[in-house]
Design a protein around this motif. Sequence first.
Motif, PDB file in Angstrom:
ATOM      1  N   LEU A  30       4.276   5.479  -7.736  1.00  0.00           N
ATOM      2  CA  LEU A  30       2.882   5.229  -7.425  1.00  0.00           C
ATOM      3  C   LEU A  30       2.061   5.991  -6.437  1.00  0.00           C
ATOM      4  CD1 LEU A  30       0.707   3.262  -8.705  1.00  0.00           C
ATOM      5  CD2 LEU A  30       1.014   1.533  -6.708  1.00  0.00           C
ATOM      6  N   THR A  31       0.899   6.396  -6.783  1.00  0.00           N
ATOM      7  CA  THR A  31      -0.178   7.429  -5.766  1.00  0.00           C
ATOM      8  C   THR A  31      -1.187   6.427  -5.639  1.00  0.00           C
ATOM      9  OG1 THR A  31       1.011   9.330  -6.877  1.00  0.00           O
ATOM     10  CG2 THR A  31      -1.024   9.435  -5.640  1.00  0.00           C
ATOM     11  N   ILE A  32      -1.564   6.302  -4.295  1.00  0.00           N
ATOM     12  CA  ILE A  32      -2.476   5.340  -4.222  1.00  0.00           C
ATOM     13  C   ILE A  32      -3.588   6.097  -3.167  1.00  0.00           C
ATOM     14  CG2 ILE A  32      -3.235   3.245  -2.669  1.00  0.00           C
ATOM     15  CD1 ILE A  32      -0.417   2.487  -3.266  1.00  0.00           C
ATOM     16  N   GLY A  33      -5.017   6.062  -3.400  1.00  0.00           N
ATOM     17  CA  GLY A  33      -5.852   6.642  -2.553  1.00  0.00           C
ATOM     18  C   GLY A  33      -6.457   5.295  -1.820  1.00  0.00           C
ATOM     19  N   ALA A  34      -6.614   5.102  -0.400  1.00  0.00           N
ATOM     20  CA  ALA A  34      -7.143   4.179   0.231  1.00  0.00           C
ATOM     21  C   ALA A  34      -7.912   4.728   1.360  1.00  0.00           C
ATOM     22  CB  ALA A  34      -5.923   3.177   0.399  1.00  0.00           C
ATOM     23  N   SER A  35      -8.920   3.840   1.861  1.00  0.00           N
ATOM     24  CA  SER A  35      -9.562   4.183   3.099  1.00  0.00           C
ATOM     25  C   SER A  35      -8.467   3.804   4.194  1.00  0.00           C
ATOM     26  CB  SER A  35     -10.827   3.196   3.193  1.00  0.00           C
ATOM     27  OG  SER A  35     -10.319   1.820   3.109  1.00  0.00           O
ATOM     28  N   ILE A  36      -8.867   4.513   5.232  1.00  0.00           N
ATOM     29  CA  ILE A  36      -7.822   4.427   6.249  1.00  0.00           C
ATOM     30  C   ILE A  36      -7.695   2.939   6.897  1.00  0.00           C
ATOM     31  CG2 ILE A  36      -7.267   4.907   8.873  1.00  0.00           C
ATOM     32  CD1 ILE A  36      -8.751   7.986   8.212  1.00  0.00           C
ATOM     33  N   ALA A  37      -8.631   2.335   6.866  1.00  0.00           N
ATOM     34  CA  ALA A  37      -8.672   0.847   7.276  1.00  0.00           C
ATOM     35  C   ALA A  37      -7.794   0.088   6.475  1.00  0.00           C
ATOM     36  CB  ALA A  37     -10.092   0.611   7.262  1.00  0.00           C
ATOM     37  N   ILE A  38      -7.725   0.393   5.199  1.00  0.00           N
ATOM     38  CA  ILE A  38      -6.883  -0.416   4.427  1.00  0.00           C
ATOM     39  C   ILE A  38      -5.476   0.085   4.495  1.00  0.00           C
ATOM     40  CG2 ILE A  38      -6.501  -1.341   1.967  1.00  0.00           C
ATOM     41  CD1 ILE A  38      -9.130  -2.149   3.570  1.00  0.00           C
ATOM     42  N   ALA A  39      -5.205   1.335   4.350  1.00  0.00           N
ATOM     43  CA  ALA A  39      -4.166   2.054   4.324  1.00  0.00           C
ATOM     44  C   ALA A  39      -2.919   1.611   5.384  1.00  0.00           C
ATOM     45  CB  ALA A  39      -4.203   3.399   4.202  1.00  0.00           C
ATOM     46  N   GLU A  40      -3.462   1.519   6.586  1.00  0.00           N
ATOM     47  CA  GLU A  40      -2.666   1.403   7.888  1.00  0.00           C
ATOM     48  C   GLU A  40      -1.995  -0.119   7.877  1.00  0.00           C
ATOM     49  OE1 GLU A  40      -4.191   3.903  11.685  1.00  0.00           O
ATOM     50  OE2 GLU A  40      -5.065   2.088  11.232  1.00  0.00           O
ATOM     51  N   GLY A  41      -2.732  -1.092   7.439  1.00  0.00           N
ATOM     52  CA  GLY A  41      -2.238  -2.450   7.400  1.00  0.00           C
ATOM     53  C   GLY A  41      -1.798  -2.985   6.150  1.00  0.00           C
ATOM     54  N   PHE A  42      -3.041  -3.116   5.086  1.00  0.00           N
ATOM     55  CA  PHE A  42      -2.869  -3.917   3.993  1.00  0.00           C
ATOM     56  C   PHE A  42      -1.899  -3.157   2.681  1.00  0.00           C
ATOM     57  CE2 PHE A  42      -4.098  -4.882  -0.355  1.00  0.00           C
ATOM     58  CZ  PHE A  42      -4.155  -6.249  -0.348  1.00  0.00           C
ATOM     59  N   VAL A  43      -2.158  -1.850   2.827  1.00  0.00           N
ATOM     60  CA  VAL A  43      -1.214  -1.073   1.995  1.00  0.00           C
ATOM     61  C   VAL A  43       0.087  -0.812   2.411  1.00  0.00           C
ATOM     62  CG1 VAL A  43      -0.859   1.165   0.778  1.00  0.00           C
ATOM     63  CG2 VAL A  43      -3.231   0.141   0.703  1.00  0.00           C
ATOM     64  N   ALA A  44       0.325  -0.743   3.781  1.00  0.00           N
ATOM     65  CA  ALA A  44       1.807  -0.690   4.312  1.00  0.00           C
ATOM     66  C   ALA A  44       2.504  -1.827   3.973  1.00  0.00           C
ATOM     67  CB  ALA A  44       1.404  -0.477   5.964  1.00  0.00           C
ATOM     68  N   SER A  45       1.891  -3.087   4.241  1.00  0.00           N
ATOM     69  CA  SER A  45       2.361  -4.270   3.897  1.00  0.00           C
ATOM     70  C   SER A  45       2.926  -4.472   2.861  1.00  0.00           C
ATOM     71  CB  SER A  45       1.654  -5.595   4.507  1.00  0.00           C
ATOM     72  OG  SER A  45       1.312  -5.571   5.820  1.00  0.00           O
ATOM     73  N   VAL A  46       1.827  -4.217   1.826  1.00  0.00           N
ATOM     74  CA  VAL A  46       2.464  -4.335   0.361  1.00  0.00           C
ATOM     75  C   VAL A  46       3.520  -3.155  -0.019  1.00  0.00           C
ATOM     76  CG1 VAL A  46       1.477  -3.774  -2.076  1.00  0.00           C
ATOM     77  CG2 VAL A  46       0.220  -5.005  -0.412  1.00  0.00           C
ATOM     78  N   VAL A  47       3.452  -2.139   0.458  1.00  0.00           N
ATOM     79  CA  VAL A  47       4.531  -1.126   0.329  1.00  0.00           C
ATOM     80  C   VAL A  47       5.593  -1.639   0.598  1.00  0.00           C
ATOM     81  CG1 VAL A  47       5.536   1.022   0.778  1.00  0.00           C
ATOM     82  CG2 VAL A  47       3.031   0.839  -0.037  1.00  0.00           C
ATOM     83  N   THR A  48       5.913  -2.134   1.906  1.00  0.00           N
ATOM     84  CA  THR A  48       6.985  -2.630   2.511  1.00  0.00           C
ATOM     85  C   THR A  48       7.528  -3.765   1.868  1.00  0.00           C
ATOM     86  OG1 THR A  48       6.171  -2.134   4.729  1.00  0.00           O
ATOM     87  CG2 THR A  48       7.871  -3.789   4.707  1.00  0.00           C
ATOM     88  N   ARG A  49       7.061  -4.705   1.349  1.00  0.00           N
ATOM     89  CA  ARG A  49       7.312  -5.925   0.568  1.00  0.00           C
ATOM     90  C   ARG A  49       8.003  -5.227  -0.797  1.00  0.00           C
ATOM     91  NH1 ARG A  49       3.232 -10.884   0.621  1.00  0.00           N
ATOM     92  NH2 ARG A  49       5.137 -11.772  -0.744  1.00  0.00           N
ATOM     93  N   LEU A  50       7.065  -4.261  -1.472  1.00  0.00           N
ATOM     94  CA  LEU A  50       7.529  -3.978  -2.839  1.00  0.00           C
ATOM     95  C   LEU A  50       8.971  -3.224  -2.707  1.00  0.00           C
ATOM     96  CD1 LEU A  50       4.283  -2.779  -4.543  1.00  0.00           C
ATOM     97  CD2 LEU A  50       5.867  -4.546  -5.394  1.00  0.00           C
ATOM     98  N   SER A  51       9.042  -2.271  -1.455  1.00  0.00           N
ATOM     99  CA  SER A  51      10.300  -1.444  -1.439  1.00  0.00           C
ATOM    100  C   SER A  51      11.415  -2.424  -1.086  1.00  0.00           C
ATOM    101  CB  SER A  51       9.824  -0.638  -0.114  1.00  0.00           C
ATOM    102  OG  SER A  51       9.150   0.408  -0.210  1.00  0.00           O
TER     103      SER A  51
END
Length: 213
Positions: A30-51
């Motif tokens: 999955l390739t995701i484009g996200a603003s830095i504000a969202i990538a650092e916390g929200f996206v990182a947490s989602v990726v961690t749980r999915l992984s």
Amino acid sequence: LLKRSATVFDELLHGIKDIRFLADPTTGELTIGASIAIAEGFVASVVTRLSRSYPRLTFQVHATDTAAAYRALLDRRVDLALVHIIEPPAEDMMHIEPLLDDPHVVVAGAHNALARRRRISLAQLAEEPWALPSPDQPYGAVVLEAFRAQGMRVPRTVVASTLPLRTTLLTTGQFLSMVPRVVMQFPPKNRLLRTLPIDLPGTARPLAIVTLK
């Protein structure tokens, strides 16, 4: 022709991914484009749980600004964009799936004396040193609205920059800033910074998944 061929080859690539998914639904990219504000916390947490649940999944995350995330989506360099809808994209080209309404909040470093205040108003912070997003950026427009709603001008901005630099400045305890509330709900920001008890009416924007139609 070059523009249309990019679409054709992108569809072929997704077709190959679909076949691989049918063979093994626990793997994929999955390739995701996200603003830095969202990538650092929200996206990182989602990726961690999915992984943890699907260790064979792989991710490419392009942490950038909102406008660049839209361009990457239109150029088919990402599968989806995860951004705040500040300036609505072209609805005839993109599908928007809102996740939540997310207002801005005023933040300070954990060691800032203001972080211990239980009651404070935005007007009382007019003379404080501020580190804010650039006024020509989407988040800068939200900050402008936050001050206008209180009948104020934007205070003198000591530093105008993106979130990583502003976070570093905030941890010194010297500066104040404004960020989307979701930023403060995930590490590392919720450990380094504190949200001040100030309501900012009119700053709520949808945080949404945006895909091409």
